[in-house]
Design an enzyme around this catalytic site. Structure first.
Site, short mmCIF file in Angstrom:
data_model
loop_
_atom_site.label_atom_id
_atom_site.label_comp_id
_atom_site.label_asym_id
_atom_site.label_seq_id
_atom_site.Cartn_x
_atom_site.Cartn_y
_atom_site.Cartn_z
N TYR A 11 -57.10 -32.71 -84.28
CA TYR A 11 -57.44 -33.82 -83.38
C TYR A 11 -56.84 -35.16 -83.86
O TYR A 11 -55.97 -35.73 -83.20
CB TYR A 11 -58.96 -33.89 -83.24
CG TYR A 11 -59.51 -35.06 -82.46
CD1 TYR A 11 -58.90 -35.49 -81.28
CD2 TYR A 11 -60.66 -35.73 -82.90
CE1 TYR A 11 -59.43 -36.56 -80.56
CE2 TYR A 11 -61.19 -36.79 -82.18
CZ TYR A 11 -60.56 -37.21 -81.01
OH TYR A 11 -61.09 -38.26 -80.31
N LEU A 33 -52.81 -23.67 -88.17
CA LEU A 33 -53.27 -23.38 -86.80
C LEU A 33 -54.60 -22.62 -86.75
O LEU A 33 -54.89 -21.95 -85.77
CB LEU A 33 -52.19 -22.64 -85.99
CG LEU A 33 -50.86 -23.40 -85.82
CD1 LEU A 33 -49.87 -22.56 -85.01
CD2 LEU A 33 -51.05 -24.76 -85.16
N THR A 35 -57.62 -24.23 -86.96
CA THR A 35 -58.36 -25.06 -85.99
C THR A 35 -57.42 -25.96 -85.19
O THR A 35 -57.83 -26.53 -84.19
CB THR A 35 -59.43 -25.93 -86.69
OG1 THR A 35 -58.79 -26.71 -87.70
CG2 THR A 35 -60.52 -25.09 -87.31
N ALA A 75 -58.30 -30.04 -93.21
CA ALA A 75 -59.61 -29.72 -93.79
C ALA A 75 -60.55 -29.26 -92.69
O ALA A 75 -60.33 -29.54 -91.51
CB ALA A 75 -60.18 -30.95 -94.48
N TYR A 141 -69.98 -30.86 -96.38
CA TYR A 141 -68.77 -31.48 -95.83
C TYR A 141 -68.51 -32.83 -96.51
O TYR A 141 -67.43 -33.06 -97.07
CB TYR A 141 -68.92 -31.67 -94.31
CG TYR A 141 -67.86 -32.55 -93.71
CD1 TYR A 141 -66.51 -32.20 -93.79
CD2 TYR A 141 -68.20 -33.74 -93.07
CE1 TYR A 141 -65.53 -33.03 -93.26
CE2 TYR A 141 -67.23 -34.56 -92.53
CZ TYR A 141 -65.89 -34.21 -92.63
OH TYR A 141 -64.93 -35.02 -92.11
N ASN A 170 -67.18 -42.46 -86.22
CA ASN A 170 -67.15 -41.41 -85.17
C ASN A 170 -65.88 -41.49 -84.32
O ASN A 170 -65.81 -42.30 -83.39
CB ASN A 170 -68.39 -41.50 -84.31
CG ASN A 170 -69.61 -40.98 -85.06
OD1 ASN A 170 -69.96 -41.51 -86.11
ND2 ASN A 170 -70.23 -39.93 -84.55
N ARG A 282 -81.68 -33.18 -84.86
CA ARG A 282 -80.76 -32.24 -85.51
C ARG A 282 -80.82 -32.52 -87.01
O ARG A 282 -80.78 -33.69 -87.41
CB ARG A 282 -79.34 -32.50 -84.97
CG ARG A 282 -78.31 -31.50 -85.37
CD ARG A 282 -76.98 -31.76 -84.67
NE ARG A 282 -76.34 -32.98 -85.14
CZ ARG A 282 -75.13 -33.39 -84.72
NH1 ARG A 282 -74.46 -32.69 -83.81
NH2 ARG A 282 -74.59 -34.50 -85.17
N ALA A 283 -80.90 -31.49 -87.82
CA ALA A 283 -81.04 -31.69 -89.28
C ALA A 283 -79.88 -32.50 -89.83
O ALA A 283 -78.73 -32.30 -89.43
CB ALA A 283 -81.11 -30.34 -89.97
#
Ligand code: UFG
Length: 330
Positions: A11, A33, A35, A75, A141, A170, A282-283
């Site tokens: 991305y 390739l 992801t 990554a 992560y 973000n 969400r945790a």
């Protein structure tokens, strides 16, 4: 001399490759390739399909290319997945980067810019977050990205190389022409999911947590357009080639939007009703993440062009409408 982009079919990588090509750089891309997407590659950029953990493959690339600087995006980047598969994250993000760095040093390449993340800070004590805030990652992560930063720090000192670590907040949006954009499988990020709900690809989205200590009870994030991130990489390369010392920079807009505000902005942009259902937290989600990007502005001269959330969402909407099933037509 070329700029070698590792993970250039992902991305943020593909948008940076595009920006480098548009700025007239000679660009080469490495991507396995896993992801990344072949369809996101630019014809102007030479492509080497392979893994950064494969030393022999990288040696060949470094022999063929006269690399002036490396930009490293290769990554895994999903917080939730990293909690479930920590060893996969240590292997892919840290171990493979170690191999790559060793080959880079052997090849005599002196400069590297790489992707880090706001996740290195964990739950911040103060916002906006500056680069000297404590780093206490709360998931594998963020932990692997911080470990990469430390590995670059010590290796740079020992081997006489310089690096820039860019801690993204973000990332969102898509190239203004709509040819490339965000395509994760599975998609977990808020804006693409909201747009899937707008287009009817999904019935609704969930708002994860409505009891946070924020103005409307939902989490606040600092959204930054992917093309602005791409420009920051170019500025970081120029900075290192110009003799700049190793540095860490936050990249964000310095403004926070709540989950509810994002849904509302997406309704405005798309003109579609978007069904949003309140759900459990969400945790691992910090309540508020907002960057201070003062340092990047002062030292790199970086100035984000996209500051209005509607404009950022609009670019993602154009991409989504043209590619409702992503690059590969899933
Ligand atoms: N959210 C929802 N519903 C969804 C998806 C997300 O309410 O269906 C909420 C999340 O709980 C969060 C916000 O929307 O409050 C943004 O979530 P994203 O998953 O889009 O992004 P994150 O803030 O979790 O993650 C981003 C990057 C990570 C980075 C992290 C830093 O994607 O790589 O910021 O904390 F590590």
């Amino acid at each position: 001399m070329s700029i070698l982009v590792l993970g250039g079919a992902g991305y943020i990588g593909s948008h940076t490759v595009c920006a480098l090509c548009e700025a007239g750089y000679d660009v080469a891309v490495v991507d396995n390739l896993v992801t990344g997407h072949r369809a996101s590659l630019r014809p102007q950029a030479r492509f080497y399909e392979g893994d950064i953990g494969d030393a022999a493959f990288l040696r060949q690339v470094f022999l063929k290319e006269k690399v002036e600087a490396v930009i490293h995006f290769a990554a895994f980047s999903q917080v939730g997945e990293s909690v479930k598969k920590p060893l996969a994250y240590y292997e892919n993000n840290l171990v493979k980067t170690r191999t790559m760095l060793e080959e880079m040093v052997k090849a005599g390449i002196k400069h590297i810019v790489f992707s880090s993340t706001a996740a290195v800070y964990g739950e911040p004590k103060e916002v906006p977050i500056t680069e000297d805030a404590p780093t206490q990652p709360e998931n594998p992560y963020g932990e692997t990205k911080l470990a990469m930063e430390r590995m670059f720090h010590w290796t740079a000192q020992a081997e006489g190389i310089t690096y820039v670590s860019l801690r993204y907040f973000n990332a969102c949006g898509a190239h203004a022409e709509g040819k490339i954009g965000e395509d994760h499988d599975p998609e977990t990020h808020l804006i693409p999911l909201v747009l899937e709900a707008a287009s009817g690809k999904r019935e609704k989205i969930s708002i994860f947590g409505t009891d946070y200590p924020t103005k409307d009870g939902t989490c606040i994030r600092d959204y930054i357009h992917v093309s602005d991130l791409a420009q920051a990489h170019i500025l970081a390369v120029k900075y290192l080639l110009g003799g700049g010392k190793s540095e860490v920079f936050n990249l964000g807009n310095g403004t926070g939007f709540s989950v509810r505000e994002i849904v509302e902005a997406a309704r405005e942009v798309t003109g579609r009703p978007i069904l949003a259902q309140e759900a459990e937290r969400r945790a691992g989600d910090p309540a508020v993440l907002i960057a201070s990007s003062q340092k990047a502005k002062e030292i790199l001269g970086w100035e984000p062009k996209y500051t209005k959330i509607q404009e950022m969402i609009q670019t993602a909407w154009v991409w989504h409408q043209h590619h409702p099933h992503g690059f590969d037509g899933r």
